[in-house]
Design an enzyme around this catalytic site. Structure first.
Site, PDB file in Angstrom:
ATOM      1  N   GLU B 318       0.752  -1.210   0.083  1.00  0.00           N
ATOM      2  CA  GLU B 318      -0.166   0.090   0.225  1.00  0.00           C
ATOM      3  C   GLU B 318       0.840   1.350  -0.025  1.00  0.00           C
ATOM      4  O   GLU B 318       0.683   2.132   0.928  1.00  0.00           O
ATOM      5  CB  GLU B 318      -1.009  -0.023   1.209  1.00  0.00           C
ATOM      6  CG  GLU B 318      -1.774  -1.354   1.280  1.00  0.00           C
ATOM      7  CD  GLU B 318      -2.362  -1.622   2.684  1.00  0.00           C
ATOM      8  OE1 GLU B 318      -2.322  -0.700   3.621  1.00  0.00           O
ATOM      9  OE2 GLU B 318      -3.150  -2.486   2.667  1.00  0.00           O
ATOM     10  N   CYS B 414     -10.004  -0.653   8.411  1.00  0.00           N
ATOM     11  CA  CYS B 414      -9.272   0.599   8.779  1.00  0.00           C
ATOM     12  C   CYS B 414      -9.896   1.910   8.470  1.00  0.00           C
ATOM     13  O   CYS B 414     -10.057   2.949   9.119  1.00  0.00           O
ATOM     14  CB  CYS B 414      -7.904   0.568   8.522  1.00  0.00           C
ATOM     15  SG  CYS B 414      -7.910   0.276   6.844  1.00  0.00           S
TER      16      CYS B 414
END
Lengths: 654, 654
Positions: B318, B414
């Site tokens: 990411e 998240c």
């Protein structure tokens, strides 16, 4: 052979002497095959050990030790032997033959009493034979052994390896089949099908044909063999990253082969499978099977192939993805897959001599395959991108599999020996014949002996097709011979072939052109000369509008070669270059460039960042565009001048 | 606070009432926060269990069972509490507060006698505390707990959670530090730095500032802590797929932070780190640290950010990749990363009120962040592509992480709670002040109370900025108040702001504009009205020429919104559409479209395949192009009308 098929000229009756190809074949003979021998014997400094010969010696009882390598490590030795056989077919080489004979003796000793032959299972997992076909490549290795055996027997007349292969194939026939008590399984990596057809052709034994048919017919049937064997062996997995036992389309086992209409899964597996299917269909006249071959062929070449003849749009599983999904930078496009596509094309050509098959064969051969090997014969591309930005490949993991330079030999190297065996047998791809018609598929300088009209005709081809689009044929015959010369008109020249016979322009009737071949029937005289030439127009190729990665872009092609931009010629940031439909393209032969390359120059526009400023995005951008001359080289020659960007597709203004 | 910094208006002094944002804030209050509470308690049918509350109850001794979830599972509860606190700041909600108080009691009981608090290590790996900072998120979870505690104390005046947090922070201070015998380590996922600064601000305890400074200073120092702890714990690895302990740049631990000049590694980690650094620099006046913040900011926004405010060019890790590498279809561009970028922007704005920070904040907020949540508040994007072809995402694994529709709640989610806490605290992002100057960063309808010139001034903002580019401010003050209103001129309007005061056009001097803010100093009277309006020109945005993925393309922007093409409006194969620089763009408000959207229409050309035939590549292509009207909608609204293609960047002819 079913009566519609054409036949190949036996390899020993073909001598290649070609400006473009001879050097590559010499490399295979003088560098690749000797180098691979060193690699197989773990004598290449710095290279990961192969251990393939050691595995065989251990299995043969000649050495002590453990198996090392991939589950398909044996196949490297077989591919090497196959390439050796083709070289011996072309020219005697007693030293090489002696080495090969010695290896064959070791293979013979490694063969188990019942005929089984696989060092991985013999040494590492005895008792687990045939328990994981989906993943463990036993039949794949068997196929490569058979191919080597057939080639070696043809080349040398020696039967030792052929006997080993037959014994193994016979053993396989006792294990697999539709009879009660036999396994209803089939290979996880297709290869044995095409090999069994070769074995059938050389031995005439029907059981090999039947075994091939069994494997072809069984694939994808329900209940699913891979699922069953998975359960039976307690759910163990050999390759953790790929769900080979469950992702059935990966090995084209998601449907019976006759029901498959799109090219799915691992690209090499698919084209190897199709090669076997085409061979079987040719022999048996199985129309449904031939139709399946045609459907898969059409799907590949009209929807899933790169302009370079590359196939396999994604790295994961080295696989096809879906129609018109052809990313230029994240793809796989494995060299082996293009070689397999050439195998498939050749079998389709034999079945049905249509220029479209030869066109694809040529596209893959002159672009992806020849790009796969460096001019030193020691470095290879496995992945063949159409767009490379080296610093991005290094850091952005979406491109981690893309290498901007050719790699040295791997521990288990699939592509290099595949290039070797293809190029060493290139003579088989130039012509095929049926009755008294000789089809010319490739314009490769060569000399053949062909039995026709009751005599041996020698046909010489002189070619500078690659760079200039010309070929000249000279007939040598003791007495006049009546036959038909069928000359392929490549798709790229749009039918504009000019033929001269004996120096006089030969005007042919549209009726003489069948499926892309001009057929000239004559009573040919000794010394007759036929010239054919094709206009080497520089072509601005476009991709089908459904390909999102090529829209608004152009690829340059001239003759069989697709061109590319390289950083070495054009500086970095190749994406800032734009060609125009209106601008002229010129070409010249640069004899000093990598041993001589036809170069293309294009007036282009380069978008600069000089007046842009530091903003990343702006609405009032002043893009300073300047006129520059872009230089393009044939794709196959890329990555020979250091690490740099490369791009086949170039933006084009209309 | 260092004397140069601006301060926020406390959240309880801000009431948002905005045409665009109120609905999203309502969603957070009425849907997201209650829904998350259900999720944390494993009561969402069909969703993967969170177990986060159960973990706490087990650690608190209230229930029996084992830990379940990610190593950072606790942080979900903290983020929820933080969002709850912001909601309570805006409006009382006794029921919600009671639930929160109960959770806080459980957290208190789960805290170990020495102050340590982490259910993973307490329940699952007791005795292994602080042995794997690189991977195991203890300090990250601590940071989120501290943030929640600070927010909850501010909102409710209750100290219970703050006491827990302080006890934990004090404990951390006994474990980490430069003193002999203490660990010289730091968090694998940055978060505690910014949290400690908040704790310092609310408690005034210098030790928290010092601990923050220690963590910031220690990162990337040699000998490398992650390597040492890896050896010390015997080389165990928590996350197998990511080499967190060795790929030091993944968590920005490859260099001391002051030496980092490019944004590397995991995008969320980087922007959280920068937020903490900026806060620390603001407090301490550490010029080198501030300079590092500026360098990293500049690298992100001028070289590594999407036009939507997304960051993180690759899925693997990411992560950021390298300058100008901004693929539109394989990127990650996580919602949380854009939220972190907003945190960073806000801290930079406080340090140094420059419109460039607010421009980026706005870009991320109005595009990626608001796109991250569906209009039902129950579906979320983690990945925010700029180009999607759904069937390709399903099959080509290079796009496997890209989802063409918003997803339901994950087991450890998240992004959703991050969206919740950001939107619930949006009131803190609108203004900041320094002395008697009030900076308006965002044009969000709201009412604030601000203490200036010896009295409480109420400033009301009425805004239809999002769609029409207007905002009106009304001063309410018991007596005339002298202060400076600094109004941000967004970058996209190129300085063309029109201001009226009391209905009269107000012409300002260039000298009044500082760093993108028009400063109007007056003795303001009760009832004074200031209107500001920006021209809502439809902008044709271009990417920097070094971005290969945007060259030759245009993105449409109007006001703060970036637009996109969707299949629902334009049919499939969006890549076949081309805009022209010469063609007109028009816009209208479609009140029936997803609750009302400003739509843009463009005359476009579509390349069709009608006359193309079946060839994949051709040199004599007749591409039939037809004129069509393309319709674009704001990016944030995509993927609300079924599964379809989407594209922000559109090819453009010049």
């Amino acid at each position: 052979m079913a009566h519609n098929s054409t036949s190949s000229i036996p390899l020993e009756k073909v001598r290649i002497q070609d400006e473009f190809w001879s050097e590559y074949i010499r490399l295979v003979r003088d560098v690749v095959v000797p180098y691979q021998w060193e690699a197989l014997n773990d004598r290449v400094p710095g290279a990961e050990p192969s251990h393939a010969i050691r595995n065989l010696k251990i299995a043969a009882g000649e050495e002590q030790g453990d198996f090392y390598g991939m589950v398909f490590q044996d196949s490297d030795v077989s591919k090497w032997l196959e390439a050796v056989a083709y070289l011996l077919d072309s020219a005697p080489n007693p030293d090489l033959e002696r080495v090969a004979d010695e290896v064959i003796e070791i293979i013979g000793k490694a063969q188990q009493p019942d005929g089984y032959l696989n060092t991985y299972f013999t040494l590492k997992e005895p008792g687990k034979r045939w328990t994981n076909l989906a993943e463990c490549h036993e039949l794949y290795c068997a196929g490569h052994l058979i191919e080597a055996a057939v080639a070696y027997a043809k080349a040398t007349g020696k039967r030792r390896l052929l006997d080993i292969a037959c014994k193994f194939a016979d053993h396989i026939g006792t294990v697999f089949g539709s009879e009660p008590g036999k396994l209803k399984g089939y290979d996880g990596h297709q290869e044995i099908e095409l090999a069994l057809m070769k074995l059938y052709h050389v031995t005439g034994k029907d059981s090999y044909l039947q075994l091939c048919r069994f494997f072809v017919d069984q694939r994808g049937m329900l209940p699913h063999f891979y699922e069953d064997e998975f359960k039976k062996r307690g759910g163990t997995v050999h390759f953790k990253d790929l769900a080979m036992s469950h992702d059935l389309s990966y090995s084209q086992a998601h449907l019976p082969v006759r029901k498959q209409e799109t090219a799915e899964g691992h690209a090499v597996r698919l084209v190897y499978m199709c090669t076997g299917m085409a061979e079987l269909a040719a022999e048996t006249g199985d129309a449904a099977l031939l139709e399946a071959c045609r459907k898969l062929w059409t799907n590949i070449v009209t929807k899933r192939m790169y302009i370079t003849g590359g196939i396999g749009s994604m790295a994961h599983g080295e696989s096809f993805t879906l129609d018109y999904d052809l990313p230029n930078d994240t793809m796989y496009a494995e060299t082996c897959a293009s070689i397999g596509l050439i195998f498939f094309a050749r079998r389709m050509l034999q079945l049905d001599p249509r220029a479209e098959y030869a066109d694809v064969m040529e596209r893959a051969l002159y672009n992806t395959v020849v790009s796969g090997m460096s001019k030193d014969g020691k470095h290879f591309f496995y992945v063949n991108p159409l767009e490379v930005k080296p610093d991005v490949c290094k850091i952005n993991k979406a491109y981690a599999h893309v290498k901007p330079v050719r790699q040295g030999w791997f521990g288990c190297a699939c592509c290099p020996p595949n290039i070797a065996r293809l190029l060493a047998s290139l003579g088989q791809y130039i012509y095929s014949f049926k009755d008294d018609t000789l089809y010319t598929h490739l314009y490769v300088g060569s000399r053949i002996e062909w039995e026709t009209d009751g005599q041996t005709v020698n046909l010489e081809q002189l070619s500078d097709y690659a760079w200039n689009g010309n070929a000249m044929f000279r007939v040598n015959a003791a007495k006049p011979a009546k036959f038909t010369l069928a000359l392929r008109i490549p798709g790229w020249c749009k039918g504009e072939a000019v033929i001269h016979i004996g120096g006089y322009k030969y005007t042919y009737d549209p009726n003489q052109v069948t499926d892309g071949y001009v057929k000239i029937t004559r009573l040919w005289q000794d010394g007759d000369v036929i010239d054919i030439s094709f206009p080497m127009t520089i072509l601005r190729m476009k991709g089908h509008p459904s390909i999102r990665q090529t829209i608004g872009k152009v690829a340059i092609q001239r003759g069989p070669f697709v061109y590319c931009l390289e950083e070495a010629d054009n500086g970095p940031e190749l994406h800032t270059l734009q060609l125009s439909e209106r601008n002229e393209l010129t070409t010249y032969f640069d004899s000093g460039l990598m041993g001589g390359l036809q170069v293309i120059q294009a007036e282009a526009i380069r978008t600069g960042a000089e007046d842009w400023g530091s903003d990343l995005y702006r609405s009032d951008a002043i893009s300073r565009s300047k006129n520059v001359t872009a230089r393009l080289i044939p794709y196959f020659a890329w990555a020979n001048r250091g690490v740099g960007e490369m791009s086949v597709w170039v933006r084009e203004s209309t």
